[in-house]
Design a protein around this motif. Structure first.
Motif, PDB file in Angstrom:
ATOM      1  N   GLN A 532      71.288 -70.959  -6.597  1.00 49.26           N
ATOM      2  CA  GLN A 532      69.913 -71.460  -6.599  1.00 49.26           C
ATOM      3  C   GLN A 532      69.357 -71.541  -5.184  1.00 49.26           C
ATOM      4  N   PHE A 533      68.258 -70.832  -4.967  1.00 45.85           N
ATOM      5  CA  PHE A 533      67.583 -70.890  -3.673  1.00 45.85           C
ATOM      6  C   PHE A 533      66.541 -71.993  -3.747  1.00 45.85           C
ATOM      7  N   SER A 534      66.643 -72.943  -2.835  1.00 45.89           N
ATOM      8  CA  SER A 534      65.608 -73.976  -2.845  1.00 45.89           C
ATOM      9  C   SER A 534      65.399 -74.459  -1.414  1.00 45.89           C
ATOM     10  N   ASN A 535      64.385 -75.300  -1.241  1.00 45.24           N
ATOM     11  CA  ASN A 535      64.213 -75.842   0.116  1.00 45.24           C
ATOM     12  C   ASN A 535      64.526 -77.325   0.128  1.00 45.24           C
ATOM     13  N   LYS A 536      65.167 -77.781  -0.945  1.00 43.18           N
ATOM     14  CA  LYS A 536      65.606 -79.177  -0.927  1.00 43.18           C
ATOM     15  C   LYS A 536      67.023 -79.196  -0.381  1.00 43.18           C
ATOM     16  N   ASP A 537      67.315 -80.192   0.430  1.00 42.96           N
ATOM     17  CA  ASP A 537      68.680 -80.296   0.932  1.00 42.96           C
ATOM     18  C   ASP A 537      69.604 -80.380  -0.269  1.00 42.96           C
ATOM     19  N   SER A 538      70.453 -79.393  -0.390  1.00 43.61           N
ATOM     20  CA  SER A 538      71.212 -79.289  -1.641  1.00 43.61           C
ATOM     21  C   SER A 538      72.237 -80.409  -1.711  1.00 43.61           C
ATOM     22  N   GLU A 539      72.351 -80.970  -2.897  1.00 38.78           N
ATOM     23  CA  GLU A 539      73.425 -81.948  -3.049  1.00 38.78           C
ATOM     24  C   GLU A 539      74.738 -81.182  -2.894  1.00 38.78           C
ATOM     25  N   GLU A 540      75.767 -81.893  -2.525  1.00 39.14           N
ATOM     26  CA  GLU A 540      77.053 -81.255  -2.196  1.00 39.14           C
ATOM     27  C   GLU A 540      77.387 -80.217  -3.295  1.00 39.14           C
ATOM     28  N   GLN A 541      77.871 -79.063  -2.889  1.00 39.29           N
ATOM     29  CA  GLN A 541      78.165 -78.019  -3.874  1.00 39.29           C
ATOM     30  C   GLN A 541      79.252 -78.516  -4.806  1.00 39.29           C
ATOM     31  N   LYS A 542      78.971 -78.531  -6.105  1.00 38.34           N
ATOM     32  CA  LYS A 542      79.900 -79.153  -7.043  1.00 38.34           C
ATOM     33  C   LYS A 542      81.128 -78.301  -7.234  1.00 38.34           C
ATOM     34  N   CYS A 543      80.954 -77.037  -7.639  1.00 44.18           N
ATOM     35  CA  CYS A 543      82.164 -76.261  -7.916  1.00 44.18           C
ATOM     36  C   CYS A 543      81.898 -74.818  -7.506  1.00 44.18           C
ATOM     37  N   LYS A 544      82.924 -73.996  -7.642  1.00 46.87           N
ATOM     38  CA  LYS A 544      82.872 -72.600  -7.175  1.00 46.87           C
ATOM     39  C   LYS A 544      81.719 -71.848  -7.827  1.00 46.87           C
ATOM     40  N   TYR A 545      81.314 -72.300  -9.014  1.00 52.26           N
ATOM     41  CA  TYR A 545      80.342 -71.497  -9.760  1.00 52.26           C
ATOM     42  C   TYR A 545      78.918 -72.040  -9.715  1.00 52.26           C
ATOM     43  N   TYR A 546      78.698 -73.083  -8.892  1.00 52.32           N
ATOM     44  CA  TYR A 546      77.313 -73.521  -8.706  1.00 52.32           C
ATOM     45  C   TYR A 546      77.041 -73.534  -7.218  1.00 52.32           C
ATOM     46  N   ILE A 547      76.171 -72.641  -6.751  1.00 53.82           N
ATOM     47  CA  ILE A 547      75.985 -72.460  -5.310  1.00 53.82           C
ATOM     48  C   ILE A 547      74.527 -72.691  -4.938  1.00 53.82           C
ATOM     49  N   PRO A 548      74.209 -73.872  -4.411  1.00 55.94           N
ATOM     50  CA  PRO A 548      72.836 -74.121  -3.945  1.00 55.94           C
ATOM     51  C   PRO A 548      72.648 -73.539  -2.547  1.00 55.94           C
ATOM     52  N   VAL A 549      71.623 -72.716  -2.372  1.00 53.52           N
ATOM     53  CA  VAL A 549      71.333 -72.142  -1.042  1.00 53.52           C
ATOM     54  C   VAL A 549      70.058 -72.792  -0.548  1.00 53.52           C
ATOM     55  N   CYS A 550      70.226 -73.613   0.513  1.00 49.58           N
ATOM     56  CA  CYS A 550      69.060 -74.356   0.963  1.00 49.58           C
ATOM     57  C   CYS A 550      68.433 -73.656   2.169  1.00 49.58           C
ATOM     58  N   LEU A 551      67.174 -73.271   2.054  1.00 52.08           N
ATOM     59  CA  LEU A 551      66.472 -72.646   3.177  1.00 52.08           C
ATOM     60  C   LEU A 551      65.365 -73.594   3.606  1.00 52.08           C
ATOM     61  N   LYS A 552      65.315 -73.891   4.912  1.00 52.40           N
ATOM     62  CA  LYS A 552      64.385 -74.888   5.450  1.00 52.40           C
ATOM     63  C   LYS A 552      62.991 -74.672   4.880  1.00 52.40           C
ATOM     64  N   LYS A 553      62.470 -73.437   5.128  1.00 47.82           N
ATOM     65  CA  LYS A 553      61.102 -73.188   4.668  1.00 47.82           C
ATOM     66  C   LYS A 553      61.142 -72.516   3.306  1.00 47.82           C
ATOM     67  N   GLY A 554      62.246 -72.836   2.570  1.00 44.41           N
ATOM     68  CA  GLY A 554      62.298 -72.228   1.234  1.00 44.41           C
ATOM     69  C   GLY A 554      62.341 -70.736   1.366  1.00 44.41           C
ATOM     70  N   TYR A 555      61.733 -70.082   0.427  1.00 43.40           N
ATOM     71  CA  TYR A 555      61.807 -68.624   0.366  1.00 43.40           C
ATOM     72  C   TYR A 555      60.575 -68.032   0.995  1.00 43.40           C
ATOM     73  N   SER A 556      59.735 -68.866   1.590  1.00 37.46           N
ATOM     74  CA  SER A 556      58.522 -68.321   2.212  1.00 37.46           C
ATOM     75  C   SER A 556      58.924 -67.629   3.511  1.00 37.46           C
ATOM     76  N   ASP A 557      60.116 -67.979   4.061  1.00 37.57           N
ATOM     77  CA  ASP A 557      60.558 -67.251   5.254  1.00 37.57           C
ATOM     78  C   ASP A 557      61.303 -65.998   4.788  1.00 37.57           C
ATOM     79  N   VAL A 558      60.590 -64.857   4.828  1.00 32.90           N
ATOM     80  CA  VAL A 558      61.140 -63.618   4.267  1.00 32.90           C
ATOM     81  C   VAL A 558      62.470 -63.270   4.915  1.00 32.90           C
ATOM     82  N   SER A 559      62.548 -63.370   6.239  1.00 34.03           N
ATOM     83  CA  SER A 559      63.782 -62.968   6.934  1.00 34.03           C
ATOM     84  C   SER A 559      64.959 -63.808   6.487  1.00 34.03           C
ATOM     85  N   GLY A 560      64.740 -65.137   6.454  1.00 37.17           N
ATOM     86  CA  GLY A 560      65.845 -66.011   6.063  1.00 37.17           C
ATOM     87  C   GLY A 560      66.273 -65.715   4.640  1.00 37.17           C
TER      88      GLY A 560
END
Ligand SMILES: CC(O)(O)NCCCCN
Ligand SMILES: [Zn+2]
Length: 674
Positions: A532-560
């Motif tokens: 999951q790509f989001s701009n919220k500080d991801s809660e600690e990654q629970k397990c191998k199969y749930y991966i929160p990807v936190c991007l400061k400016k969310g997905y509006s930063d194309v490069s990131g």
């Protein structure tokens, strides 16, 4: 966007061969071309291509790369006696001449130019030229390695001169280093040359010091020459994919080429006597697919090497079928890159970190020379003990066997859509609302799980259409689907539960863009992988199969975002090898449309293109562009990408470091395995 794939071939190029004994050259036989073309005809792929005739390259074309004296010398060869031909050949390395090779060399170069013309004029989207003699070893004034004129180098110069192409990417996946191409463009920042090649610490032909990873280009061209030396044989699909995900693709997207040329040599495939690698022919479907969203899809593949007639023919078919837009096959045996490949990847990334912002964070080596020497010493010791235990004959090259690549059947319906009334069905798609053949058990399950008030009939009908769509995709009756739904989180839950239910043998990759609620509880058993790509500080990654990807400016930063997609999501997805990809655009996703199309395009390399896209019903304007990507149209270019935000790179890197113990394709250096 243009579709259509050109195929350029002429049997005249089979009409030359080795006329004397030369062990180094005997593998370069006319049958290489006939078996490749024959396989395309037998598989029905040739008929689906636009057949474009060859032409002879003119003197002016050839002089774009070669010197007059060299051209004049080669012009004399048709009139030479056998003795003269042998004599003439002696001045070059591992190449032979023949009375008809000058003619064929003009046709090979001309074929590449015809291919460039048909792509640049928009007659086709992409294409392949089946040619011999190959080209990437030939230099300004010298033939080499079965090559007479440098077909791809001439094509690059021609494209710049005739079409004003600003930036050309040359990807050389042949197992030999195309030194001729490197010499032509090493000080030219408008042509980025990428090559991997068997090297074995300079022991393998052409045994050049400048084929190593520290040849990064010269003067204005520094950074625009990328060499990946393979210091061991036996490289596999994982090794090739790692290089694409962690080196070539990030740099290619940053370079943002107007045209992609491929030195398509298939001696990098299993069974080849030259390469002695173990990558299977289907990998070329993925390598091709991963390049097809660059340059608006303008891709010209020109045959170089390939000497095992079976793997050559299979690899050519895999490449052409992908150029035609057919979904890729499931990638075979991805068990992580080997140590030697990781050392090479690490050395190349650190050699180029100062030139490419996408590599700036790459871990630095103390100095690569020491590490390479250290590796060399270690390998030599290892080599010794290996030969010792191999008994008397030191080098027994066993016959390689591999499975025939799986048949890639494209469903009659490429993309089905579930849309509210009033939203038009995009061209090429089929509106889907059938739920009548959905068995009542599933309907009742949907009711009890998802309906608050039982008589909410249109939610039920939309959810049951989704469930029915999943069934059709699972049966490969439909390739991909797109649905506008009222509640995208509920729809996601419904699809995930249905797809993961026992009777469907699914592994579902769920890629969420946006902060909505996703099914994170169903991921313990590995049947679901959620990124999951989001701009919220991801809660600690629970397990191998749930991966929160936190991007400061969310997905509006194309490069990131692209940095995370190429270096994190793609390797993860390939290693997970899903049977279904669920791409979810949460309502607050501020994602720019082209990035969304690039993401949709890239992810279609997984799960044989079995992808469902779910979007909030307010996103009507996104239906058309998403559908065009699902139909296989190339995504528009992202343009020149600025450097990603440092904090995004930092968070992606720390996530990658945390995950690489579980996901081997995330590794970029060998040290990490320690
Ligand atoms: C086109 C090519 O790269 O496959 N030529 C290989 C020549 C090998 C000579 N030892
Ligand atoms: Zn080669």
């Amino acid at each position: 966007m243009k579709m259509g794939t050109a195929l350029i071939y002429d049997e005249e190029m089979t009409k030359y061969k080795l006329l004397w004994v030369d062990p180094a050259c005997k593998i370069e036989v006319p049958e290489r071309l006939t078996v490749s073309h024959e396989a395309l005809v037998q598989s029905g792929l040739a008929d689906r291509c636009v057949s474009i005739p060859v032409r002879e390259a003119t003197d002016a074309d050839i002089l774009l790369v070669h010197s007059e004296e060299y051209l004049e010398a080669v012009k004399k060869t048709p009139y030479m006696t056998l003795e003269d031909l042998k004599e003439f050949t002696l001045q070059y390395g591992d190449v032979y001449f023949h009375p008809n090779i000058y003619h064929c060399a003009k046709l090979a170069a001309g074929a590449a130019l015809q291919l460039v013309d048909s792509v640049m004029t928009g007659k086709v989207r992409n294409g392949m030229a089946l040619v011999r003699p190959p080209g990437h070893h030939s230099m300004r004034s010298a033939a080499s390695g079965f090559c007479v004129f440098n077909n791809v180098a001439i094509a690059a110069r021609y494209a710049k001169q005739k079409y004003g192409v600003k930036r050309v990417l040359i990807v050389d996946w042949d197992i030999h280093h195309g030194q001729g191409v490197q010499y032509s463009f090493e000080d030219d920042p408008s042509v980025l040359y990428f090559s991997w090649h068997r090297y074995e610490h300079q022991k393998f032909w052409p045994q050049l010091r400048e084929s190593d990873f520290d040849s990064v280009g010269k003067n204005k061209g520094v950074g625009f020459n990328i060499n990946v030396p393979w210091n061991k044989v036996g490289m596999q699909n994982s090794d090739y994919l790692s290089i694409f995900c962690h080196l070539l693709l990030p740099v290619a997207y940053e370079f943002n080429p107007d045209l992609v040329l491929v030195c398509a040599g298939f001696d990098s495939a299993i069974g080849d006597p030259e390469g002695e690698m173990c990558a299977t022919p289907d990998i070329f479907a993925h390598l091709t697919h991963l390049l097809m969203n660059l340059a608006g899809g303008k891709l010209c593949a020109v045959l170089e090497g390939g000497y095992n007639l079976t793997s050559l023919a299979q690899s050519v078919c895999q490449t052409v079928q992908t150029l035609l837009g057919d979904p890729a096959p499931p990638p075979a045996n991805l068990d992580g890159p080997c140590k030697s490949a990781l050392d090479s990847l690490h050395c190349v990334r650190s050699a180029h970190r100062q030139y490419w912002s996408c590599l700036k964070h790459a871990a630095d080596l103390p100095t690569c020379e020491i590490s390479t020497k250290r590796i060399k010493v270690a390998e030599e010791e290892e080599e010794e003990e290996k030969t010792l235990d191999k008994g008397e004959e030191g080098n027994s090259i066993e016959e390689k066997v591999w499975p025939e690549p799986p048949k890639r059947v494209t469903p009659t319906i490429r993309t089905a859509v579930v849309l509210p009334d009033g939203v038009t069905c995009p061209d090429g798609c089929k509106r889907f609302s059938s739920s009548e053949d959905l068995d009542p058990l599933i309907i009742s399950k949907l009711k009890e799980n998802f309906l608050k008030d039982a008589d909410d009939s249109d939610t039920l009908s939309s959810l049951s259409s989704l469930a029915a769509l999943v069934e059709k995709v699972e049966k490969n009756e439909i390739c991909s689907g797109l649905a506008l739904v009222r509640d995208v989180s509920m729809a996601t839950m419904c699809v995930v539960q249905h797809a993961a239910s026992a009777h469907l043998r699914n592994r579902v990759l769920v890629v969420c863009v946006g902060d909505g609620k996703v099914p994170s509880h169903v991921t313990e058993d590995g049947k679901i992988l959620v990124v999951q790509f989001s701009n919220k500080d991801s809660e600690e990654q629970k397990c191998k199969y749930y991966i929160p990807v936190c991007l400061k400016k969310g997905y509006s930063d194309v490069s990131g975002f692209m940095h995370a997609v190429l270096g994190l999501l793609l390797p993860l997805a390939y290693e997970y090898d899903p049977t279904l990809v669920l791409l979810v655009r949460m309502s607050d996703a501020g994602l720019c449309e082209i990035v969304w199309q690039q993401l949709t395009g890239l992810l279609q390399g997984l799960a044989q293109g079995h992808m469902l896209v779910l979007m909030q019903d307010g996103e009507k304007e996104c239906v058309g562009p998403t559908a065009s990507s699902l139909l296989g149209y190339p995504a528009p270019s992202l343009g020149q990408l600025p450097a990603p935000l440092p904090e995004d790179v930092a968070s992606i890197e720390s996530l990658r470091h945390r995950l690489k113990a579980d996901w081997k394709l995330l590794q970029t250096t060998a040290q990490e395995t320690g």
